[in-house]
Scaffold this active site. Structure first.
Site, PDB file in Angstrom:
ATOM      1  N   PHE A 121      33.453  34.807  36.482  1.00 15.86           N
ATOM      2  CA  PHE A 121      33.627  36.194  36.933  1.00 15.86           C
ATOM      3  C   PHE A 121      34.700  36.817  36.054  1.00 15.86           C
ATOM      4  O   PHE A 121      35.838  36.358  36.023  1.00 15.86           O
ATOM      5  CB  PHE A 121      34.040  36.261  38.398  1.00 15.86           C
ATOM      6  N   ASP A 206      40.646  33.706  30.324  1.00 15.61           N
ATOM      7  CA  ASP A 206      40.743  34.684  31.403  1.00 15.61           C
ATOM      8  C   ASP A 206      41.639  34.088  32.489  1.00 15.61           C
ATOM      9  O   ASP A 206      41.200  33.259  33.290  1.00 15.61           O
ATOM     10  CB  ASP A 206      39.345  34.986  31.943  1.00 15.61           C
ATOM     11  N   LYS A 235      46.335  39.946  38.124  1.00 14.65           N
ATOM     12  CA  LYS A 235      46.555  40.066  39.566  1.00 14.65           C
ATOM     13  C   LYS A 235      48.024  39.990  39.986  1.00 14.65           C
ATOM     14  O   LYS A 235      48.526  40.864  40.682  1.00 14.65           O
ATOM     15  CB  LYS A 235      45.741  39.002  40.293  1.00 14.65           C
TER      16      LYS A 235
END
Length: 381
Positions: A121, A206, A235
């Site tokens: 993702f 990532d 995040k």
């Protein structure tokens, strides 16, 4: 727009690992807003930095320098091993967009394909959705932008067979978070590094969900000892204030020229003030060490529960694979019981609590999860 299910709870306040709804009910947050509030809710140092900055200067555009951007970039570069440069954006998807644009520019005309793994993702913009290795998410929006190729997770032979003269980069998560919390083996990441070296490709990590202490190291790839060319971070960087970053080795970053990429809000004084305060607390608290220790405690507690077949992940990014119990109803009942997790797959619960969670809160979490699982087991679910 109806892009999310209608929420049943309105939270009005947070402190540390706890949220409070409008009726005054308290919830133990084991998800941290999807690994965002890694220092817990309303951390005093971050709140103070944001409030002070909001009264001084919020935005100027990136045509001008402001005081926090360079120190934040320097800290990220140091934590990543040095020798790189940073671009600031607002979200993980934007950081990944930056990385993939950089790969195309670095590789040159005709080399434009980015290879990623099934189950991955990388975001919900069109390019990052195309890079995401979940075909069901592509279907409503087809055709996808060209230039993305997917291979089986943890299968180096399949990856090697997908590399041709059009490939510019491989993008990989050290732990597939949204895909169910599946860690990459050290040999897999080392093999990707070797293939990228042999074929002159960029290795993009990532670390949007795994970065900044979450896995027990500052970055997930550091468990494997590999050296990536590009790393994306998001995040946890602002502890809730939207900010992301794309780091690249200086010689790779040099492929970009003025005008190649940009962001209106990225790296503005308010969000970099939040990031600077967040990083200072993270270093003071040594959050990788705290995540490793607390993660081991949480893993042990979950593993001992009846109804849990497996606990996987690293540090404080864990999934509890349930033994014949649907995860969705369990997550819903945990919410009623005052515990926030999410059903990351139909059979697994994801836990990503604050990196500052206490031992007592971990004990309370496992007690409440165990009680809900016992009720489901007794009910035959």
């Amino acid at each position: 727009m109806p892009t999310y299910a209608a929420p049943s709870i309105q939270f009005v306040e947070g402190a540390g690992s706890w949220l409070t709804d409008r009726e005054g009910k308290r919830y133990l947050d084991l998800l941290s807003g999807l690994a965002v509030t890694s220092l817990g809710h309303a951390h005093p140092a971050v709140a103070e930095a944001v409030a002070a900055q909001a009264q001084r200067l919020v935005h100027t555009s990136n045509l001008y320098a402001t005081e926090h951007a360079a120190p934040v970039a320097q800290t990220l570069d140091r934590l990543l091993g040095g020798g790189g440069q940073v671009f600031f954006a607002n979200s993980g998807a934007e950081a990944n967009e930056c990385a993939m644009k950089l790969a195309r520019k670095w590789a040159g005309h005709g080399r434009y394909v980015v290879v990623s793994a099934y189950g991955s993702f990388h975001g919900r913009t069109m390019a990052t959705l195309a890079a995401t290795g979940q075909p069901a998410k592509h279907e409503p929006f087809a055709p996808m932008p060209e230039g993305y190729r997917h291979v089986a997770w943890a299968d180096l032979a399949h990856l090697e067979s997908a590399i041709d003269e059009t490939v510019a980069a491989v993008i990989i998560e050290p732990i597939q978070g949204e895909g169910g919390v599946h860690p990459a083996e050290t040999q897999y990441l080392a093999g990707i590094r070797r293939l990228c070296d042999e074929r002159n490709l960029l290795m993009i990590l990532d670390e949007v969900q795994t970065g900044l202490g979450r896995t027990g190291e500052w970055f997930g790839f550091q468990h494997a000892g590999v050296a990536p060319d590009v790393v994306t971070i998001a995040k946890a960087l602002g502890n809730g204030v939207p900010i992301s970053a794309c780091w690249a080795r200086a010689e790779v970053a040099a492929a970009f020229r003025p005008g190649d990429h940009g962001s209106t809000f990225g790296g503005n004084p308010l969000c970099t003030a939040a990031a600077r305060a967040t990083l200072e607390v993270m270093e003071d608290e040594d959050v990788p060490a705290r995540a490793a220790r607390a993660g081991a405690l949480l893993r042990g507690g979950l593993s001992a529960l009846a109804g849990v077949a497996e606990v996987r992940g690293a540090g404080l990014l864990l999934a509890a694979e349930l033994d014949g119990i649907d995860a969705g109803p369990v997550a819903a009942d945990l919410l009623v019981a005052g515990v926030i997790v999410n059903a990351v797959t139909p059979t697994a619960l994801r836990l990503a609590p604050s990196l500052l969670i206490s031992d007592e809160e971990i004990e309370e979490a496992t007690d409440r999860i165990g009680a809900v699982l016992d009720a489901h087991r007794a009910g035959g679910d």
